[in-house]
Enzyme design. Structure first.
Site, PDB file in Angstrom:
ATOM      1  CG  ASP A  79      32.039  31.960  34.660  1.00 43.71           C
ATOM      2  OD1 ASP A  79      32.835  31.987  33.820  1.00 43.71           O
ATOM      3  OD2 ASP A  79      31.522  31.280  35.795  1.00 43.71           O
ATOM      4  CD  GLU A 125      34.036  29.674  31.056  1.00 41.90           C
ATOM      5  OE1 GLU A 125      35.228  29.616  31.253  1.00 41.90           O
ATOM      6  OE2 GLU A 125      33.164  29.701  31.704  1.00 41.90           O
TER       7      GLU A 125
END
Length: 657
Positions: A327, A363
């Protein structure tokens, strides 16, 4: 900066006659180990830990065993303006905790200096690690990833026993496995299952975090989602592997749930704030917030790098996972001068003997300076491709001058992934993810509807490149519902036929809705729970057919770039080569893609024709002369190819011999 690695492992290490406890704190005057009873309620002993020259505090407890519950307390200067948060009233969770005795619950005392917190803070549990046989990942780039919010996925599943619903173990239930296999899933990507805490504004609103992107303990599994601990995770991974489905863990190493300076003191802040978090240069009391979550973990610091690497190794060694999704991964590559693909942590992950063959998915952005880094991560990192998402959405919405951008993304985003001389795409194509509209909501709403989140609809992205097909949100208009369903099918086709890795979010195969909420992180309720009884069987079957087609024709899952030298032809629907004028027409919205590919069914090289029509009217279609007996439609249950292409549709034809 150099920190010599200790001769012992941080955390709690079992030996034949006791347990070695070790934790890092550069600035604490004293660190105490607190031992608790088997219920984690009564403190039985408090032992001062010895400190070495590298800032590690440790103590050996003779006779301690697996099952021992413990925490730390750190004493020293309390001066938040100087980045020092030492408060001996705060029980602190070991950053290396591998199991906790309860979930995290927010309480105002966690942020109040001098307030005792032992009664509300989870206790770490000493465990005896159980290594598993480490096997090569099942998943390969170009496969199908299925993003799953573990709790929401099975809370309403009618076939899963009530006691198992909402847990990792439920993923191994035969009914769930059957669904995953029907969809041709190659790997499930589990949204965070490590222990997290609610953001402090949620409990007063009667809300709770349902996504998990607010961690405290980076390798301890959340007791709600994984009540059986590492054994439950390892058993589930093994069951999925037996069905040829890999497991990818979505992990958060960019921030912690301790939040900004008004947040909780639960672990790293109370132990070693200036080591674990990034601060504005020469202003140690000011946290850098490149994450939008109040703090930023200092991925460049050797102590933090070791924690991240040890966390990843833990999940490979003791659960056998295929890999990881990171993330806000730009944080992992941030150093003093900004993002670098050669940052120490990224290099260490890519070269670690236990990690270098794992699937790594970034990401590739954060909200800090220079945070958008799509295409810039080092191989073998795959990258979430929001350009594919947005260009495909805008194309199907009907935006002008989008055919070229759509096709570039559809073909693997060579404009992004060849910029460093690469010969393969590292794109992860997706149209919807956990954050944002579901696929059905994308074609049912022009604006977000986040009032239920308690922030007056201010949260969540405002620009979603969405449309509603004539009515906003829920409707009984049959024509509108039919149009939405057709659009979802076209979008699913655009996703599964695109070059590169595919990611589908759970429920999008069946028209799942969140009532227009595009930031449903705080809705641990019917808004996010998957209503299995409401899923559209026709859409599920369409998705399953697309996935089967993708597996039948290897060119669709390839990661090499198309050359145009016999492997692909870009044609008009009349079968003639596309001209510059065709590409540049403002509202160009039709295309015929002729792809050369092996066919695993016919056991030979064939041509695959992909016909695209985004217009709202039927279009005449003339396929080029086949080399075999003729063309057969794959999405029309193998009926012979028609001379007309329906509005708002993607059709697939194969040469038959």
């Amino acid at each position: 900066m150099t920190v010599t690695a200790p001769s012992f492992a941080p955390g709690a290490t079992l030996s034949g006659d006791g347990v070695e406890f070790a934790v890092h704190s550069r600035d604490a005057a004293r660190v105490d180990l607190c031992l608790f009873d088997n219920q984690g309620e009564t403190e039985l002993a408090r032992l001062t830990m010895g400190r070495d020259e590298n800032g590690f505090h440790r103590v050996f407890v003779e006779g301690a065993a697996a099952g021992t519950r413990y925490g730390f307390r750190a004493d020293g200067v309390y001066s938040p303006d100087h980045g020092l948060w030492f408060d001996p009233a705060k029980l602190l969770v070991d950053p290396y905790a591998k199991e906790l005795d309860r979930r995290f619950v927010h309480d105002g005392r966690l942020a109040l200096f001098g307030a005792e917190t032992a009664d509300i803070v989870p206790k770490a549990i000493v465990i005896r690690d159980q290594p598993v046989a480490i096997k090569p990942p099942i998943f390969r780039p170009g496969g199908v990833v299925y993003e799953v919010a573990v709790r929401a996925f099975t809370m309403l599943h009618p076939d899963v026993p009530a006691a198992m619903r909402g847990t990792v173990g439920a993923l191994a239930h035969p009914a769930v496995l059957a669904h995953l296999k029907r969809l041709g899933v190659d790997a499930v990507e589990l949204m965070p299952i490590t222990a997290w805490i609610d953001e402090r504004h949620l409990p007063p609103l009667g809300l709770s975090n349902s996504w998990g992107y607010n961690p405290i303990a980076l390798m301890a599994l959340d007791p709600r989602l994984v009540p059986g601990g590492m054994k439950e995770l390892a058993d589930t991974v093994a069951t999925l592997r037996a069905e040829n489905i890999g497991v990818i863990l979505d992990l958060v190493f960019n921030h912690s749930g301790e939040s900004d300076r008004h947040g909780a003191t639960l672990s790293m802040r109370g132990l070693d704030n200036l080591t674990y978090y990034r601060h504005v240069p020469d202003r140690p009391g000011e946290l850098i917030n490149d994450t939008g979550c109040g703090n930023t973990i200092a991925g460049e610091h050797p102590v933090v790098r070791q924690l991240v690497l040890d966390s990843l190794r833990h999940f490979v060694r003791h659960a056998g996972v295929d890999g990881f999704r990171f993330d806000l991964a730009t944080i992992l590559g941030r150093e003093a001068d900004g993002f670098s693909a050669r940052a120490a942590l990224l290099s260490e992950i890519c070269n670690d003997p236990l990690l270098r063959d794992r699937i790594l998915i970034a990401e590739p952005w954060d909200i800090g300076p220079g945070g958008y880094q799509l295409g810039n991560f080092p191989a073998p990192f795959l990258e979430w491709n929001d350009r594919y998402r947005d260009d495909t959405r805008m194309f199907w919405r009907g935006d002008s001058h989008k055919l070229g951008a759509f096709v570039t993304a559809f073909a693997g985003s060579s404009d992004i992934f060849t910029r460093h001389g690469a010969e393969r795409t590292r794109t992860v194509n997706f149209l919807a993810a956990h954050d944002g509209f579901t696929l059905m909501d994308l074609v049912s709403h022009t604006v977000k509807h986040n009032a239920a989140n308690g922030e007056d609809n201010r949260d969540g992205h405002n620009e979603n490149h969405s449309w509603n097909n004539g009515a906003e949100g829920e409707t009984t208009d049959g024509a509108v519902l039919s149009a939405r369903r057709a659009d979802v099918k076209a979008l699913l086709s655009s996703l599964f036929l695109a070059r590169g890795t595919v990611m589908l979010t759970a429920g999008d195969e069946g028209g799942r809705s969140q009532q227009g909420n595009n930031n449903a992180y705080c809705q641990d309720n019917a808004i996010t729970w998957m209503h299995w009884d409401r899923l559209d069987e026709g859409l599920i079957e369409h998705t399953a057919m697309l996935s089967a087609i993708r597996k039948r024709f290897p060119a669709l899952g390839e990661t090499t770039f198309l050359s145009g030298a016999g492997d692909v032809a870009w044609l008009t629907l009349s079968g003639s080569p596309m001209t510059v004028g065709d590409w540049e027409a403002p509202f160009a919205g039709t295309l015929l893609v002729l792809l050369r590919t092996p066919d695993r069914t016919q056991q030979r090289i064939v041509h695959l024709a992909i016909a695209i029509n985004r217009s709202h009217g039927e279009q005449a279609l003339s396929l080029p002369p086949p080399e075999g007996r003729g063309w057969t439609s794959l999405l029309a249950v193998n009926h012979p190819a028609s001379g007309m292409l329906q509005a708002r549709t993607v059709e697939i034809f194969v040469e038959t011999y």
